[in-house]
Design an enzyme around this catalytic site. Structure first.
Site, PDB file in Angstrom:
ATOM      1  N   HIS A 220      72.070  51.252  41.109  1.00  0.00           N
ATOM      2  CA  HIS A 220      70.733  51.201  41.696  1.00  0.00           C
ATOM      3  C   HIS A 220      69.650  51.714  40.737  1.00  0.00           C
ATOM      4  CE1 HIS A 220      73.014  50.276  45.284  1.00  0.00           C
ATOM      5  NE2 HIS A 220      71.897  49.742  45.749  1.00  0.00           N
TER       6      HIS A 220
ATOM      7  N   GLU B 240      78.502  39.820  35.530  1.00  0.00           N
ATOM      8  CA  GLU B 240      77.110  39.882  35.962  1.00  0.00           C
ATOM      9  C   GLU B 240      76.893  39.029  37.218  1.00  0.00           C
ATOM     10  OE1 GLU B 240      73.779  39.951  32.913  1.00  0.00           O
ATOM     11  OE2 GLU B 240      73.538  37.952  33.759  1.00  0.00           O
TER      12      GLU B 240
ATOM     13  N   CYS C 225      65.235  35.380  33.073  1.00  0.00           N
ATOM     14  CA  CYS C 225      65.693  36.767  32.970  1.00  0.00           C
ATOM     15  C   CYS C 225      64.692  37.679  32.269  1.00  0.00           C
ATOM     16  CB  CYS C 225      67.061  36.844  32.299  1.00  0.00           C
ATOM     17  SG  CYS C 225      68.366  36.130  33.319  1.00  0.00           S
TER      18      CYS C 225
END
Length: 149
Positions: free
Chosen positions: A75, A136, A25
């Site tokens: 986005h 998530e 990550c």
């Protein structure tokens, strides 16, 4: 009259990277986030009120969450502004990308705290934020509860 909890679900796509993290990550990547917003209050008992029987109009709750979170984060790529990622952010913005710089590591845990603070500020006085759940992935999520804070 009894207090009632109501929940509205939202979804948005966002990217992030965890600066200094020791796993995958640390790379820029994205998620299809799901956000459950639960508020608590007493239904309106004035029979002449246009929203009689409602704790809060789902449309009013939707407006708050869309304006504060979904419309901003959807986005976009989220970076901690206190890291070298701000240089990458500047380059992405220069190329027309949507970037959000935050004062925290953009983990689900920290994002859900940020979202709670934003929503609480916009709720009517007679309505309280009960909880948030920020999912998530299909199997990973962070939860915020007013009773814990």
């Amino acid at each position: 009259m009894s207090k009632i909890r109501i929940t509205k679900q939202f979804s948005f796509e966002a990217g992030h990277a965890l600066y200094g993290y020791d796993g995958k990550c640390r790379n820029v990547h994205g998620h299809s986030y799901k956000l459950n917003v639960t508020v608590i209050g007493k239904p309106i008992d004035d029979k002449d009120h246009v929203k009689y029987g409602m704790v809060i109009d789902f449309g009013d709750l939707k407006k708050i969450v869309k304006e504060e979170i979904v419309d901003k984060f959807d986005h976009a790529t989220v970076f901690n502004k206190n890291t070298p990622h701000r240089e990458l952010a500047a380059e992405l913005e220069k190329r027309g990308h949507s970037v959000i710089l935050v004062d925290y590591q953009p983990t689900s845990e920290q994002m859900v705290i940020d979202f709670a603070e934003k929503i609480i500020k916009r709720l009517p006085k007679n309505i309280s934020l009960h909880s948030l759940k920020l999912q998530e992935t299909e199997t990973s999520f962070a939860e915020w509860y007013a009773s814990d804070n």
